[in-house]
Design an enzyme around this catalytic site. Structure first.
Site, PDB file in Angstrom:
ATOM      1  N   LYS A   1       0.839  -1.203   0.000  1.00 40.64           N
ATOM      2  CA  LYS A   1       0.000   0.000   0.000  1.00 40.64           C
ATOM      3  C   LYS A   1       0.875   1.254   0.000  1.00 40.64           C
ATOM      4  CE  LYS A   1      -3.860  -2.429   2.048  1.00 40.64           C
ATOM      5  NZ  LYS A   1      -4.586  -2.864   3.242  1.00 40.64           N
TER       6      LYS A   1
ATOM      7  N   GLN B   1      -4.984  -2.075   9.713  1.00 41.99           N
ATOM      8  CA  GLN B   1      -4.863  -3.393   9.075  1.00 41.99           C
ATOM      9  C   GLN B   1      -5.364  -4.484  10.030  1.00 41.99           C
ATOM     10  OE1 GLN B   1      -3.510  -3.638   5.816  1.00 41.99           O
ATOM     11  NE2 GLN B   1      -4.160  -5.764   5.913  1.00 41.99           N
TER      12      GLN B   1
ATOM     13  N   ASP C   1     -11.465   2.376   3.822  1.00 43.54           N
ATOM     14  CA  ASP C   1     -11.735   0.938   3.677  1.00 43.54           C
ATOM     15  C   ASP C   1     -13.237   0.684   3.520  1.00 43.54           C
ATOM     16  OD1 ASP C   1      -9.660  -0.814   3.465  1.00 43.54           O
ATOM     17  OD2 ASP C   1      -9.453  -1.216   5.621  1.00 43.54           O
TER      18      ASP C   1
END
Ligand code: NDP
Length: 295
Positions: free
Chosen positions: A53, A97, A120
């Protein structure tokens, strides 16, 4: 029939090229989109994703920060970091995460993220916005990527019956939410199947678009596919393969070799849905920066 291969890598590259122009325009107006990723602990797979990322941001001109916290971080400690990011003007979007160490309740973490920065798309406000067809919401990257692949491959979604196998909150359910909307790139009739679905093959065979997101290697066989259907394989499964250097290979949820003889178009694994996921995260980050800037 020989199915057309839907090349996720190529579509992702095209989208990133478009995005880099948008980022440049934003930078000219004084706004550099910023993404932060919070990693708690040492999970090896998470470390790989987080690195990918960061690299993707760097390549495209998004400012990025990786915040690494030790495995023993408390929930309070993580919530304090989230509060800091919610108030950090350089950061327009961030994510924590998963998975998290067991002392941390991931629901509390998710709820603490400001919805305007939840790129997200897992915060209930964004889930609700996507369900309601509110385009200010951020769709989760994987189903959003699938929708873009369908649109950019010229697949007729409007009026099509999209059958989705899998009802997770990160893939199956938001996939149906996106495709059923009264909107461009949607207007499908949607069916969601799961492990309790009766007569699954009978239902999958009705799909003009069949999306497999189950996590069961090569479960979807050729005789479960309507001839001429578009097949999207979200599954990413490791299966043992001593003939490879790593001792395993990646396969999808679809029996690709046989399915491509029945389908009109199909995504491979790897090289299908996978490359789209990070691209959509970058896309959401740029949208977040635009919304923040009122652009
Ligand atoms: P989950 O395990 O959360 O959900 C799987 C779903 O499939 C569940 O709804 C389950 O039903 C259903 N299912 C499992 N077995 C069967 C069966 N035999 N018949 C019918 N339905 C079944 O998985 P995710 O949604 O997180 O991920 C799905 C796949 O997609 C995985 O392979 C994952 O690795 C991959 N993935 C890939 C991404 C990418 O970037 N390419 C990103 C995210 C996921 P039930 O609810 O009844 O248990």
């Amino acid at each position: 029939m020989h199915a057309k291969i839907i090349d996720g890598k190529q579509i992702a590259e095209e989208m990133r090229a478009d995005l880099s122009q948008e980022i440049e325009a934003l930078r000219q107006s004084g706004v550099t989109p910023g993404l932060a990723v919070v990693l708690v602990g040492e999970d090896p797979a998470s470390q790989v994703y987080v690195r990918m990322k960061g690299k993707a941001c760097e390549k495209i001109g998004i400012y990025s920060e990786t915040i690494k916290l030790p495995e023993e971080t408390t929930e309070e400690g993580l919530l304090a970091e989230i509060d800091r990011l919610n108030n950090d003007e350089k950061i327009h979007g961030f994510l924590v995460q998963l998975p998290l160490p067991k002392q941390i309740n991931s629901r509390n973490v998710l709820l603490a993220i400001m919805p305007e920065k939840d790129v997200d798309g897992f915060h209930p406000v964004n889930v609700g916005k996507i369900a309601a067809g509110d385009t200010t919401g951020f769709p989760p990257a994987t189903p959003f990527g699938v929708q873009q692949m369908l649109i950019r491959s010229g697949v007729e979604i409007s009026g099509a019956h999209a059958v989705i196998v899998g009802r997770s909150n990160i893939v199956g359910k938001p996939m149906a939410s996106l495709l059923v909307q009264k909107a461009d790139g949607a207007n499908a009739t949607t069916t969601i199947c799961h492990s309790r679905t009766k007569n699954l093959p009978e239902i999958t065979r009705q799909g003009d678009i069949l999306i497999a997101a189950m996590g069961v290697p090569e479960f979807v066989k050729a005789d479960m596919i309507k001839p001429g259907a578009v097949v999207i394989d979200v599954g990413t499964n490791r299966v043992d393969d001593p003939s490879t250097e790593k001792g395993y290979r990646l396969v999808g949820d679809v029996d690709f070799e046989k399915a491509k003889e029945v389908a009109s178009a199909i995504t491979p694994v790897p090289g299908g849905v996978g490359p789209m996921t990070i691209t959509m995260l970058l896309y959401n980050t740029v949208q977040a920066a635009k919304q923040w800037a009122g652009a």
